[in-house]
Design a protein around this motif. Structure first.
Motif, PDB file in Angstrom:
ATOM      1  N   THR A  20       6.752  16.798  78.444  1.00 50.42           N
ATOM      2  CA  THR A  20       7.489  15.564  78.491  1.00 50.42           C
ATOM      3  C   THR A  20       6.709  14.199  77.973  1.00 50.42           C
ATOM      4  OG1 THR A  20       9.049  16.275  80.080  1.00 50.42           O
ATOM      5  CG2 THR A  20       8.897  13.821  80.025  1.00 50.42           C
ATOM      6  N   VAL A  21       5.522  14.307  78.331  1.00 50.58           N
ATOM      7  CA  VAL A  21       4.432  13.130  77.713  1.00 50.58           C
ATOM      8  C   VAL A  21       4.223  13.467  76.326  1.00 50.58           C
ATOM      9  CG1 VAL A  21       2.064  12.412  78.143  1.00 50.58           C
ATOM     10  CG2 VAL A  21       3.302  12.873  80.071  1.00 50.58           C
ATOM     11  N   LEU A  22       4.075  14.457  75.850  1.00 49.96           N
ATOM     12  CA  LEU A  22       4.185  14.514  74.371  1.00 49.96           C
ATOM     13  C   LEU A  22       5.180  14.281  73.848  1.00 49.96           C
ATOM     14  CD1 LEU A  22       3.213  16.359  71.674  1.00 49.96           C
ATOM     15  CD2 LEU A  22       4.520  17.968  72.439  1.00 49.96           C
ATOM     16  N   HIS A  23       6.361  14.258  74.050  1.00 51.69           N
ATOM     17  CA  HIS A  23       7.468  13.657  73.510  1.00 51.69           C
ATOM     18  C   HIS A  23       7.532  12.091  73.669  1.00 51.69           C
ATOM     19  CE1 HIS A  23       9.221  17.153  71.928  1.00 51.69           C
ATOM     20  NE2 HIS A  23       9.030  17.832  73.008  1.00 51.69           N
ATOM     21  N   CYS A  24       7.050  11.637  75.095  1.00 52.70           N
ATOM     22  CA  CYS A  24       7.048  10.159  75.149  1.00 52.70           C
ATOM     23  C   CYS A  24       6.094   9.362  74.228  1.00 52.70           C
ATOM     24  CB  CYS A  24       6.654   9.666  76.402  1.00 52.70           C
ATOM     25  SG  CYS A  24       7.781  10.180  77.681  1.00 52.70           S
ATOM     26  N   LEU A  78       1.849   5.527  80.415  1.00 54.75           N
ATOM     27  CA  LEU A  78       1.649   6.740  80.805  1.00 54.75           C
ATOM     28  C   LEU A  78       0.031   6.810  81.093  1.00 54.75           C
ATOM     29  CD1 LEU A  78       3.554   8.278  77.700  1.00 54.75           C
ATOM     30  CD2 LEU A  78       4.226   8.417  80.079  1.00 54.75           C
ATOM     31  N   ALA A  79      -0.483   5.938  81.565  1.00 53.40           N
ATOM     32  CA  ALA A  79      -1.790   5.961  82.093  1.00 53.40           C
ATOM     33  C   ALA A  79      -2.034   7.324  83.051  1.00 53.40           C
ATOM     34  CB  ALA A  79      -2.416   4.622  82.897  1.00 53.40           C
ATOM     35  N   GLY A  80      -3.077   7.788  82.694  1.00 53.66           N
ATOM     36  CA  GLY A  80      -3.686   9.085  83.680  1.00 53.66           C
ATOM     37  C   GLY A  80      -2.688  10.367  83.062  1.00 53.66           C
ATOM     38  N   HIS A  81      -1.766  10.401  82.331  1.00 47.30           N
ATOM     39  CA  HIS A  81      -1.148  11.552  81.834  1.00 47.30           C
ATOM     40  C   HIS A  81      -1.590  12.056  80.559  1.00 47.30           C
ATOM     41  CE1 HIS A  81       1.661  11.284  85.121  1.00 47.30           C
ATOM     42  NE2 HIS A  81       1.549   9.794  85.214  1.00 47.30           N
ATOM     43  N   TRP A  82      -2.494  11.257  79.825  1.00 45.99           N
ATOM     44  CA  TRP A  82      -2.885  11.711  78.606  1.00 45.99           C
ATOM     45  C   TRP A  82      -4.123  11.353  78.325  1.00 45.99           C
ATOM     46  CZ3 TRP A  82      -3.966   8.747  73.953  1.00 45.99           C
ATOM     47  CH2 TRP A  82      -3.676   7.306  74.097  1.00 45.99           C
ATOM     48  N   SER A  83      -4.807  11.778  77.303  1.00 43.64           N
ATOM     49  CA  SER A  83      -6.324  11.231  76.888  1.00 43.64           C
ATOM     50  C   SER A  83      -6.419  11.539  75.464  1.00 43.64           C
ATOM     51  CB  SER A  83      -7.278  12.117  77.776  1.00 43.64           C
ATOM     52  OG  SER A  83      -7.161  13.430  77.190  1.00 43.64           O
ATOM     53  N   ILE A  84      -7.369  10.700  74.773  1.00 44.77           N
ATOM     54  CA  ILE A  84      -7.883  10.675  73.573  1.00 44.77           C
ATOM     55  C   ILE A  84      -8.933  11.860  73.393  1.00 44.77           C
ATOM     56  CG2 ILE A  84      -8.937   9.327  71.710  1.00 44.77           C
ATOM     57  CD1 ILE A  84      -7.808   6.978  72.883  1.00 44.77           C
ATOM     58  N   VAL A  85      -8.690  12.496  72.321  1.00 41.11           N
ATOM     59  CA  VAL A  85      -9.841  13.528  72.041  1.00 41.11           C
ATOM     60  C   VAL A  85     -10.587  13.039  71.147  1.00 41.11           C
ATOM     61  CG1 VAL A  85     -10.022  15.845  71.151  1.00 41.11           C
ATOM     62  CG2 VAL A  85      -7.908  15.531  72.696  1.00 41.11           C
ATOM     63  N   THR A  86     -10.249  12.445  69.914  1.00 46.19           N
ATOM     64  CA  THR A  86     -10.748  12.019  68.800  1.00 46.19           C
ATOM     65  C   THR A  86     -10.047  10.805  68.017  1.00 46.19           C
ATOM     66  OG1 THR A  86     -12.378  12.422  66.897  1.00 46.19           O
ATOM     67  CG2 THR A  86     -10.573  13.725  67.082  1.00 46.19           C
TER      68      THR A  86
END
Length: 97
Positions: A20-24, A78-86
């Motif tokens: 769901t976060v992906l789609h958001c 969406l803080a805390g539900h995703w992160s930056i890889v690069t």
């Protein structure tokens, strides 16, 4: 590669364990991009490819400022539900069809 796809070269690779976060995040990318065809930026970030990559996916923008706005809005919502890889400044989008 089309000129439209080449313009989308400011990338960010993200990670989330929640579809769901992906789609958001894809929707946020669509909202912050101001160039025509904003769907080019999130092309290739399908549910299947996200799953295969262990929760990582790449979104591209036509300007570094749009990528920065994406990060700000995504953290706000969406803080805390995703992160930056690069991130990369020379990573053009590829046609998906």
């Amino acid at each position: 590669m089309s000129a439209n796809h080449a313009a989308y070269h400011f990338s960010i690779t993200c990670r989330t364990g929640d579809v769901t976060v992906l789609h958001c995040l894809r929707a946020i990318a669509q909202c912050v991009e101001q160039a025509p065809f904003p769907q080019i930026g999130w092309g290739g970030s399908t549910h299947a490819s996200w799953k295969r990559s262990g929760g990582e996916f790449t979104i591209r923008f036509t300007d570094a400022a749009y990528r920065s706005n994406f990060v700000s809005e995504s953290n706000r919502l969406l803080a805390g539900h995703w992160s930056i890889v690069t991130t990369h400044d020379d990573d053009p989008a590829s046609p998906q069809r």
